[in-house]
Design a protein around this motif. Structure first.
Motif, mmCIF file in Angstrom:
data_model
loop_
_atom_site.group_PDB
_atom_site.id
_atom_site.type_symbol
_atom_site.label_atom_id
_atom_site.label_comp_id
_atom_site.label_asym_id
_atom_site.label_seq_id
_atom_site.Cartn_x
_atom_site.Cartn_y
_atom_site.Cartn_z
ATOM 1 N N VAL A 193 7.747 -61.371 -24.584
ATOM 2 C CA VAL A 193 7.376 -61.588 -23.178
ATOM 3 C C VAL A 193 6.696 -62.936 -23.014
ATOM 4 C CG1 VAL A 193 5.858 -60.789 -21.320
ATOM 5 C CG2 VAL A 193 7.208 -59.132 -22.618
ATOM 6 N N GLU A 194 5.779 -63.268 -23.930
ATOM 7 C CA GLU A 194 5.056 -64.535 -23.854
ATOM 8 C C GLU A 194 6.009 -65.724 -23.984
ATOM 9 O OE1 GLU A 194 2.933 -68.056 -25.155
ATOM 10 O OE2 GLU A 194 4.262 -66.898 -26.443
ATOM 11 N N ARG A 195 7.002 -65.598 -24.858
ATOM 12 C CA ARG A 195 7.987 -66.675 -25.023
ATOM 13 C C ARG A 195 8.809 -66.878 -23.755
ATOM 14 N NH1 ARG A 195 11.115 -65.102 -30.429
ATOM 15 N NH2 ARG A 195 12.443 -66.866 -29.763
ATOM 16 N N ASN A 196 9.131 -65.785 -23.075
ATOM 17 C CA ASN A 196 9.948 -65.875 -21.862
ATOM 18 C C ASN A 196 9.153 -66.388 -20.661
ATOM 19 O OD1 ASN A 196 11.017 -64.157 -19.227
ATOM 20 N ND2 ASN A 196 12.663 -64.998 -20.478
ATOM 21 N N LEU A 197 7.920 -65.871 -20.478
ATOM 22 C CA LEU A 197 7.147 -66.207 -19.283
ATOM 23 C C LEU A 197 6.391 -67.525 -19.417
ATOM 24 C CD1 LEU A 197 5.669 -62.703 -18.314
ATOM 25 C CD2 LEU A 197 7.646 -63.867 -17.342
ATOM 26 N N ASN A 198 5.800 -67.767 -20.599
ATOM 27 C CA ASN A 198 4.943 -68.934 -20.754
ATOM 28 C C ASN A 198 5.658 -70.136 -21.365
ATOM 29 O OD1 ASN A 198 2.872 -67.386 -19.742
ATOM 30 N ND2 ASN A 198 2.147 -66.733 -21.741
ATOM 31 N N ARG A 199 6.630 -69.874 -22.255
ATOM 32 C CA ARG A 199 7.330 -70.990 -22.882
ATOM 33 C C ARG A 199 8.695 -71.258 -22.240
ATOM 34 N NH1 ARG A 199 6.705 -69.295 -29.221
ATOM 35 N NH2 ARG A 199 4.572 -68.441 -29.122
ATOM 36 N N ASN A 200 9.057 -70.393 -21.274
ATOM 37 C CA ASN A 200 10.320 -70.544 -20.536
ATOM 38 C C ASN A 200 11.549 -70.482 -21.451
ATOM 39 O OD1 ASN A 200 9.181 -70.791 -17.965
ATOM 40 N ND2 ASN A 200 8.740 -72.944 -18.312
ATOM 41 N N GLU A 201 11.449 -69.752 -22.547
ATOM 42 C CA GLU A 201 12.621 -69.539 -23.397
ATOM 43 C C GLU A 201 13.545 -68.526 -22.731
ATOM 44 O OE1 GLU A 201 12.213 -68.961 -27.621
ATOM 45 O OE2 GLU A 201 10.156 -69.741 -27.596
ATOM 46 N N SER A 202 14.840 -68.704 -22.876
ATOM 47 C CA SER A 202 15.796 -67.800 -22.246
ATOM 48 C C SER A 202 15.797 -66.452 -22.949
ATOM 49 C CB SER A 202 17.199 -68.394 -22.282
ATOM 50 O OG SER A 202 17.683 -68.413 -23.613
ATOM 51 N N ALA A 203 16.162 -65.411 -22.184
ATOM 52 C CA ALA A 203 16.231 -64.063 -22.744
ATOM 53 C C ALA A 203 17.275 -63.988 -23.856
ATOM 54 C CB ALA A 203 16.545 -63.062 -21.640
ATOM 55 N N ASN A 204 18.373 -64.718 -23.699
ATOM 56 C CA ASN A 204 19.426 -64.717 -24.725
ATOM 57 C C ASN A 204 18.911 -65.266 -26.058
ATOM 58 O OD1 ASN A 204 21.603 -63.567 -23.383
ATOM 59 N ND2 ASN A 204 22.101 -65.475 -22.353
ATOM 60 N N LYS A 205 18.162 -66.366 -25.999
ATOM 61 C CA LYS A 205 17.640 -66.989 -27.214
ATOM 62 C C LYS A 205 16.651 -66.070 -27.921
ATOM 63 C CE LYS A 205 15.214 -71.134 -28.805
ATOM 64 N NZ LYS A 205 14.553 -72.407 -28.384
ATOM 65 N N ILE A 206 15.757 -65.450 -27.136
ATOM 66 C CA ILE A 206 14.756 -64.544 -27.719
ATOM 67 C C ILE A 206 15.441 -63.337 -28.336
ATOM 68 C CG2 ILE A 206 12.725 -63.136 -27.235
ATOM 69 C CD1 ILE A 206 12.197 -65.013 -24.831
ATOM 70 N N ALA A 207 16.421 -62.778 -27.609
ATOM 71 C CA ALA A 207 17.136 -61.598 -28.101
ATOM 72 C C ALA A 207 17.837 -61.890 -29.414
ATOM 73 C CB ALA A 207 18.138 -61.125 -27.052
ATOM 74 N N THR A 218 18.256 -58.278 -31.020
ATOM 75 C CA THR A 218 18.463 -57.282 -29.962
ATOM 76 C C THR A 218 19.331 -57.905 -28.884
ATOM 77 O OG1 THR A 218 17.338 -55.771 -28.431
ATOM 78 C CG2 THR A 218 16.317 -57.930 -28.777
ATOM 79 N N ASN A 219 19.349 -57.298 -27.687
ATOM 80 C CA ASN A 219 20.184 -57.846 -26.615
ATOM 81 C C ASN A 219 19.333 -58.363 -25.459
ATOM 82 O OD1 ASN A 219 19.552 -55.544 -24.902
ATOM 83 N ND2 ASN A 219 20.980 -54.384 -26.190
ATOM 84 N N ILE A 265 15.141 -57.589 -23.612
ATOM 85 C CA ILE A 265 14.100 -58.594 -23.336
ATOM 86 C C ILE A 265 13.705 -58.562 -21.866
ATOM 87 C CG2 ILE A 265 13.503 -61.032 -23.452
ATOM 88 C CD1 ILE A 265 13.956 -59.713 -26.183
ATOM 89 N N LEU A 266 14.707 -58.506 -20.988
ATOM 90 C CA LEU A 266 14.427 -58.482 -19.543
ATOM 91 C C LEU A 266 13.666 -57.225 -19.158
ATOM 92 C CD1 LEU A 266 17.843 -59.814 -18.157
ATOM 93 C CD2 LEU A 266 15.703 -61.062 -18.418
ATOM 94 N N LYS A 267 13.983 -56.098 -19.836
ATOM 95 C CA LYS A 267 13.272 -54.846 -19.553
ATOM 96 C C LYS A 267 11.806 -54.961 -19.963
ATOM 97 C CE LYS A 267 13.538 -51.110 -22.135
ATOM 98 N NZ LYS A 267 13.993 -49.891 -22.815
#
Length: 451
Positions: free
Chosen positions: A13-27, A32-33, A37-39
């Motif tokens: 969550v921190e990577r997506n919201l604060n670092r603006n990393e895409s959900a695809n990259k984090i997943a 995972t998928n 991440i979005l959930k």
């Protein structure tokens, strides 16, 4: 899918919201998928860290109905509803909905676990009921009928006064008849558990601890003419120095019968390829770091007094502020060109801006493209038939129609235009945006002052 710890989810969550990393990259990095991440992000936005702590899953009938009613009334998806109510698997809600639709309310009742008690069965059998036809049986039946008659008379009297009977009302009737008839028989007739009855009796003589809060919530709701749901009322309470949990605000609004209005559909201006289609540069990146970096626009339709009106606004993605708008009786190109002229007056010279729209015929025209090029503005368009690519503008139209158009009565077209100007001013300067925790203009002013 592998199991993930609370720390894993919080880092994602921190990577997506604060670092603006895409959900695809984090997943991909977590194996995972994207949906997972979005959930997690949605769960965190609604419930914070507590969203990832394993909740108690023996849900009550009341809780299940609250979840289903919330989803129906607010039009939320399974994923969003699960995030709001901290339900680990959205499919759980889908099962409840199917059970309710096919089998009714009883299917949602939680079943008691373990083997049935033999002691209760033995006690039932050991109690000797009066012999049928005996004097004792006749007297018991008369007493039962008298109790039912008195109880339903009192309940009917309350019903005629207020139209709805609550558990508190039933407990009050039982309390009044408790000296004449057994409480056990009365609560069974009323359909409330004995523990609930005694709890309600304890509260009868106590002052309502939420009386002031209820008055405040009702005042905010009426001040904004029913446009605020429980989240915005919670934010307004916070602005007034009262921090109240959103679930409590939601519960009180439900008790008071206060509901926010639903959203409606919008006018479509797509007529095929009548000019040049611009690429989707915005690509659903609806965040802007400063004012006048990203603008979006569209056209919506009103039907009043047998006539049609068309509204063409510009919205700044930085703070969701309506920069300007034009309104006319026909969706001609001048509706859009006049809007551009007014919007350009708000734009500093040689300022880098992205202008996004759908593929409506107005925005494909050479005149429109040249007007943008003259101010060095980059043009962006949604993909064909994809309303989500311009969802922020769609969202504004839904809010404006439900909070303004469908709530008010207008004397004439001119009266409507006057009230529309007032509403847009209210939307910009006073109405709280849930994500901003303040109004658009207040958010922009705070940003400028802090810069």
């Amino acid at each position: 899918m592998a199991k993930y710890t609370v720390e894993d989810k919080l880092q994602a969550v921190e990577r997506n919201l604060n670092r603006n990393e895409s959900a695809n990259k984090i997943a991909k990095s977590l194996g995972t998928n994207k949906q997972a991440i979005l959930k997690w992000v949605k769960q965190y936005e609604y419930n914070g860290v507590g969203a990832f702590i394993q909740p108690y899953t023996n849900y009550t009938l009341t809780f299940k109905m609250d979840v289903l009613n919330f989803m129906i009334e607010n039009g939320t998806s399974l994923n969003e509803t699960a995030a709001i109510f901290k339900i680990p698997a959205p499919s759980t809600i889908s099962v409840w909905r199917k059970q309710y639709e096919t089998q009714g309310l009883d299917a949602l009742q939680s079943k008691k676990k373990g083997r049935p008690s033999m002691k209760k069965e033995f006690n039932k059998q050991s109690k000797q009921a009066p012999v049928k036809g005996s004097t004792e049986a006749l007297e018991a039946r008369i007493k039962q009928l008298e109790m039912e008659n008195e109880y339903f008379k009192k309940v009917e009297c309350l019903s005629s006064k207020q139209g709805k009977i609550t558990k508190q009302d039933k407990a009050q009737v039982v309390y009044e008849l408790r000296h004449k008839y057994p409480v056990k028989a009365l609560v069974k007739l009323a359909g409330i558990p004995r523990s609930t009855y005694y709890d309600l009796v304890k509260r009868m003589n106590r002052p309502d601890p939420d009386a002031d809060l209820k008055a405040e919530i009702k005042a905010i709701y009426e001040e904004h003419e029913g446009r605020y749901g429980y989240r915005r009322i919670r934010d307004e309470l916070a602005n007034r120095g009262q921090k109240v949990n959103h679930k409590k605000v939601q519960r009180i609004m439900k008790e008071l019968g206060l509901k926010c209005l639903v959203r409606m559909k919008k006018y479509k201006s797509y007529k095929g390829n009548v000019g040049k289609i611009a690429p989707n540069i915005l690509d659903r990146n609806f965040k802007a770091d400063a004012p006048n970096e990203k603008w979006v626009t569209d056209i919506t339709e009103f039907k009043l007094f047998g006539e049609k009106l068309y509204l063409s606004p510009v919205l700044d993605l930085f703070n969701r502020e309506i920069i300007t708008y034009t309104i006319g009786s026909r969706p001609t190109y001048s509706l859009v060109s006049d809007m551009l002229d007014k919007a350009f007056e708000r734009l500093p010279e040689h300022h880098q801006l992205l202008m996004h729209s759908d593929q409506g015929w107005h925005y494909q025209m050479e005149k429109y493209r040249r007007a943008l090029e003259s101010r060095e503005i980059v043009q962006s368009m949604s993909r064909k038939g994809n309303c989500y690519d311009n969802s922020v503008m769609e969202n504004f139209f839904g809010i404006m129609k439900s909070e303004f158009l469908y709530m008010r009565e207008f004397e004439s077209i001119e009266h409507f235009k006057i009230e529309l100007e007032k509403y847009i001013n209210y939307y910009n300067t006073k109405r709280i945006k849930a994500k901003l925790k303040t109004s658009p203009v207040q958010y922009r002013t705070h940003f400028i002052n802090a810069a």
